[in-house]
Design a protein around this motif. Structure first.
Motif, PDB file in Angstrom:
ATOM      1  N   GLN A  95       2.450  10.673   6.406  1.00 27.41           N
ATOM      2  CA  GLN A  95       2.180  11.128   5.049  1.00 27.41           C
ATOM      3  C   GLN A  95       3.285  10.708   4.082  1.00 27.41           C
ATOM      4  OE1 GLN A  95      -0.707  12.653   4.049  1.00 27.41           O
ATOM      5  NE2 GLN A  95      -1.361  12.186   6.123  1.00 27.41           N
ATOM      6  N   ALA A  96       4.536  10.760   4.542  1.00 30.20           N
ATOM      7  CA  ALA A  96       5.658  10.379   3.675  1.00 30.20           C
ATOM      8  C   ALA A  96       5.579   8.905   3.301  1.00 30.20           C
ATOM      9  CB  ALA A  96       6.982  10.674   4.386  1.00 30.20           C
ATOM     10  N   GLU A  97       5.261   8.059   4.283  1.00 24.98           N
ATOM     11  CA  GLU A  97       5.149   6.627   3.992  1.00 24.98           C
ATOM     12  C   GLU A  97       4.001   6.361   3.031  1.00 24.98           C
ATOM     13  OE1 GLU A  97       5.045   2.396   6.403  1.00 24.98           O
ATOM     14  OE2 GLU A  97       3.801   4.047   7.150  1.00 24.98           O
ATOM     15  N   LEU A  98       2.916   7.081   3.206  1.00 26.62           N
ATOM     16  CA  LEU A  98       1.748   6.884   2.350  1.00 26.62           C
ATOM     17  C   LEU A  98       2.069   7.234   0.897  1.00 26.62           C
ATOM     18  CD1 LEU A  98      -1.241   6.069   2.534  1.00 26.62           C
ATOM     19  CD2 LEU A  98      -1.793   8.479   2.892  1.00 26.62           C
ATOM     20  N   VAL A  99       2.753   8.365   0.687  1.00 32.96           N
ATOM     21  CA  VAL A  99       3.093   8.787  -0.676  1.00 32.96           C
ATOM     22  C   VAL A  99       4.105   7.830  -1.301  1.00 32.96           C
ATOM     23  CG1 VAL A  99       4.196  10.613  -2.032  1.00 32.96           C
ATOM     24  CG2 VAL A  99       2.546  11.207  -0.254  1.00 32.96           C
ATOM     25  N   HIS A 100       5.136   7.447  -0.549  1.00 35.77           N
ATOM     26  CA  HIS A 100       6.125   6.508  -1.080  1.00 35.77           C
ATOM     27  C   HIS A 100       5.480   5.157  -1.409  1.00 35.77           C
ATOM     28  CE1 HIS A 100       9.092   9.402   0.403  1.00 35.77           C
ATOM     29  NE2 HIS A 100       9.967   8.775  -0.356  1.00 35.77           N
ATOM     30  N   SER A 101       4.520   4.745  -0.598  1.00 36.51           N
ATOM     31  CA  SER A 101       3.823   3.480  -0.854  1.00 36.51           C
ATOM     32  C   SER A 101       3.074   3.532  -2.181  1.00 36.51           C
ATOM     33  CB  SER A 101       2.846   3.176   0.280  1.00 36.51           C
ATOM     34  OG  SER A 101       3.513   2.947   1.496  1.00 36.51           O
ATOM     35  N   ARG A 102       2.406   4.644  -2.426  1.00 39.26           N
ATOM     36  CA  ARG A 102       1.628   4.761  -3.661  1.00 39.26           C
ATOM     37  C   ARG A 102       2.533   4.821  -4.882  1.00 39.26           C
ATOM     38  NH1 ARG A 102      -2.540   9.170  -0.953  1.00 39.26           N
ATOM     39  NH2 ARG A 102      -3.855   7.640   0.113  1.00 39.26           N
ATOM     40  N   PHE A 103       3.640   5.553  -4.775  1.00 34.61           N
ATOM     41  CA  PHE A 103       4.595   5.592  -5.882  1.00 34.61           C
ATOM     42  C   PHE A 103       5.180   4.201  -6.129  1.00 34.61           C
ATOM     43  CE2 PHE A 103       5.030  10.310  -5.501  1.00 34.61           C
ATOM     44  CZ  PHE A 103       4.817  10.601  -6.831  1.00 34.61           C
ATOM     45  N   ALA A 104       5.463   3.475  -5.065  1.00 34.05           N
ATOM     46  CA  ALA A 104       6.042   2.137  -5.214  1.00 34.05           C
ATOM     47  C   ALA A 104       5.055   1.188  -5.870  1.00 34.05           C
ATOM     48  CB  ALA A 104       6.471   1.597  -3.853  1.00 34.05           C
ATOM     49  N   MET A 105       3.783   1.261  -5.495  1.00 30.77           N
ATOM     50  CA  MET A 105       2.782   0.386  -6.111  1.00 30.77           C
ATOM     51  C   MET A 105       2.639   0.684  -7.597  1.00 30.77           C
ATOM     52  SD  MET A 105      -0.226  -0.141  -3.224  1.00 30.77           S
ATOM     53  CE  MET A 105      -0.386   1.558  -2.693  1.00 30.77           C
ATOM     54  N   LEU A 106       2.625   1.963  -7.950  1.00 23.87           N
ATOM     55  CA  LEU A 106       2.556   2.321  -9.366  1.00 23.87           C
ATOM     56  C   LEU A 106       3.816   1.887 -10.104  1.00 23.87           C
ATOM     57  CD1 LEU A 106       1.024   5.923  -9.138  1.00 23.87           C
ATOM     58  CD2 LEU A 106      -0.095   3.874 -10.034  1.00 23.87           C
ATOM     59  N   GLY A 107       4.974   2.048  -9.452  1.00 24.43           N
ATOM     60  CA  GLY A 107       6.236   1.670 -10.082  1.00 24.43           C
ATOM     61  C   GLY A 107       6.338   0.182 -10.354  1.00 24.43           C
ATOM     62  N   VAL A 108       5.963  -0.621  -9.374  1.00 24.88           N
ATOM     63  CA  VAL A 108       6.013  -2.076  -9.548  1.00 24.88           C
ATOM     64  C   VAL A 108       5.075  -2.511 -10.666  1.00 24.88           C
ATOM     65  CG1 VAL A 108       5.457  -4.287  -8.464  1.00 24.88           C
ATOM     66  CG2 VAL A 108       6.738  -2.571  -7.186  1.00 24.88           C
ATOM     67  N   LEU A 109       3.865  -1.960 -10.665  1.00 25.67           N
ATOM     68  CA  LEU A 109       2.902  -2.311 -11.715  1.00 25.67           C
ATOM     69  C   LEU A 109       3.434  -1.913 -13.097  1.00 25.67           C
ATOM     70  CD1 LEU A 109       0.090  -3.301 -12.582  1.00 25.67           C
ATOM     71  CD2 LEU A 109      -0.749  -0.969 -12.194  1.00 25.67           C
ATOM     72  N   GLY A 110       3.970  -0.701 -13.206  1.00 26.92           N
ATOM     73  CA  GLY A 110       4.484  -0.243 -14.495  1.00 26.92           C
ATOM     74  C   GLY A 110       5.657  -1.069 -14.991  1.00 26.92           C
ATOM     75  N   ILE A 111       6.571  -1.421 -14.091  1.00 19.63           N
ATOM     76  CA  ILE A 111       7.734  -2.217 -14.487  1.00 19.63           C
ATOM     77  C   ILE A 111       7.330  -3.614 -14.934  1.00 19.63           C
ATOM     78  CG2 ILE A 111       9.806  -3.356 -13.585  1.00 19.63           C
ATOM     79  CD1 ILE A 111      10.285  -0.854 -11.891  1.00 19.63           C
ATOM     80  N   LEU A 112       6.442  -4.248 -14.179  1.00 22.41           N
ATOM     81  CA  LEU A 112       6.042  -5.618 -14.511  1.00 22.41           C
ATOM     82  C   LEU A 112       5.248  -5.680 -15.820  1.00 22.41           C
ATOM     83  CD1 LEU A 112       5.053  -7.062 -11.007  1.00 22.41           C
ATOM     84  CD2 LEU A 112       7.178  -7.390 -12.284  1.00 22.41           C
ATOM     85  N   VAL A 113       4.322  -4.735 -16.002  1.00 24.47           N
ATOM     86  CA  VAL A 113       3.491  -4.755 -17.214  1.00 24.47           C
ATOM     87  C   VAL A 113       4.351  -4.495 -18.449  1.00 24.47           C
ATOM     88  CG1 VAL A 113       1.644  -3.567 -18.454  1.00 24.47           C
ATOM     89  CG2 VAL A 113       1.349  -4.148 -16.045  1.00 24.47           C
ATOM     90  N   THR A 114       5.184  -3.451 -18.419  1.00 23.94           N
ATOM     91  CA  THR A 114       6.010  -3.145 -19.587  1.00 23.94           C
ATOM     92  C   THR A 114       7.044  -4.236 -19.846  1.00 23.94           C
ATOM     93  OG1 THR A 114       7.474  -1.814 -18.158  1.00 23.94           O
ATOM     94  CG2 THR A 114       5.716  -0.659 -19.336  1.00 23.94           C
TER      95      THR A 114
END
Length: 264
Positions: A95-114
């Motif tokens: 569960q921890a890996e799954l949550v960190h993975s989702r946060f990381a995917m959102l983070g990468v997308l947000g950083i690249l787009v902005t």
């Protein structure tokens, strides 16, 4: 299983040492006397042998630990520190890996787009590692922090309660009557029209391919986030700026030259 172990330890395997057909022939000819008097090769044994040869691992030829049997999505037998030997720990780490993975995917997308909007001049958004220090008109920093703390705390508490008691957060009245909008599928995989608007993987028990794709992309995103952190610490600019600089002079603007110049 001796033959299987030997076959898996070879660095190069042109073909399996034996397959289901060869086991059938050997069994019918009585060549498995070493299994014990009157022993026969069962379909389950044959299936286990073939699966053991075909299962991919993070290091080819390496025997995965017995508690990582390949049933989990993204399980390639990687646990050099033995952290998941305890079943309770393994369930938590999944569960921890799954949550960190989702946060990381959102983070990468947000950083690249902005960062792309900032570099192209479409918006005056600050670079991602300075965004937290910017003052916003709608509220001060302390208010935004408290609101985020309450919202994230509520969501994480609900997630933890569902982890401890699966399905408890889907009971009627547990979320202001909006339980059907989230319709949890299993711990770590909420659904409903709000969190699964496209209706993907409705049958979560048979959605191994979707789970595998998500965890692979999540692991890649976590590595990307680590790279973005190091990149910002060394170059003090965003990832798009670094990419533009590298493309402008690819032979002299690389990670090697960047680290060499930062250390001098």
């Amino acid at each position: 299983m001796v033959a299987v172990a030997i076959g898996k330890s070879l660095p190069i395997q042109p073909r399996p040492l034996f397959n289901s057909k060869s086991i059938d022939r050997a069994s019918s000819a009585g060549r498995f006397s070493w299994l014990g008097h009157g022993s026969a090769v069962t379909p389950h044994y044959r299936q286990t042998c073939v699966a053991a040869q075909q299962r991919p691992t993070w290091l080819p030829g390496l025997d995965p630990p017995p508690y990582l049997d390949g049933t989990l999505a993204g399980d390639f037998g990687f646990d050099p520190l033995g952290l998941a030997e305890d079943p309770g720990n393994l369930r938590w780490y999944v569960q921890a890996e799954l949550v960190h993975s989702r946060f990381a995917m959102l983070g990468v997308l947000g950083i690249l787009v902005t960062d792309l909007l900032r570099v192209t001049g479409i918006s005056k958004i600050p670079v991602w590692f300075e965004a937290g220090a910017v003052k916003y008109d709608l509220a001060n920093t302390e208010t935004l922090f408290i609101v985020q703390l309450l919202l994230m705390g509520f969501a994480e508490t609900k997630r933890y309660m569902d982890f401890v008691s699966p399905g408890s957060q889907a009971k009627e009245g547990s979320f202001f009557g909006l339980e059907a909008s989230f319709e949890g599928l299993e711990p770590g995989y909420p659904g409903g029209p709000l969190l699964n608007p496209l209706g993907l993987a409705k049958d979560i028990k048979n959605a191994h391919d979707w789970k595998l794709k998500e965890i692979k992309n999540g692991r890649l995103a976590m590595i990307a986030m680590l790279g973005i952190f190091v990149q910002a610490s060394v170059t003090h600019v965003g990832p798009i700026d670094n990419l533009v600089e590298h493309v402008s002079n690819p032979w002299h603007k690389t990670i090697i030259q960047t680290f060499a110049s930062s250390g001098s």
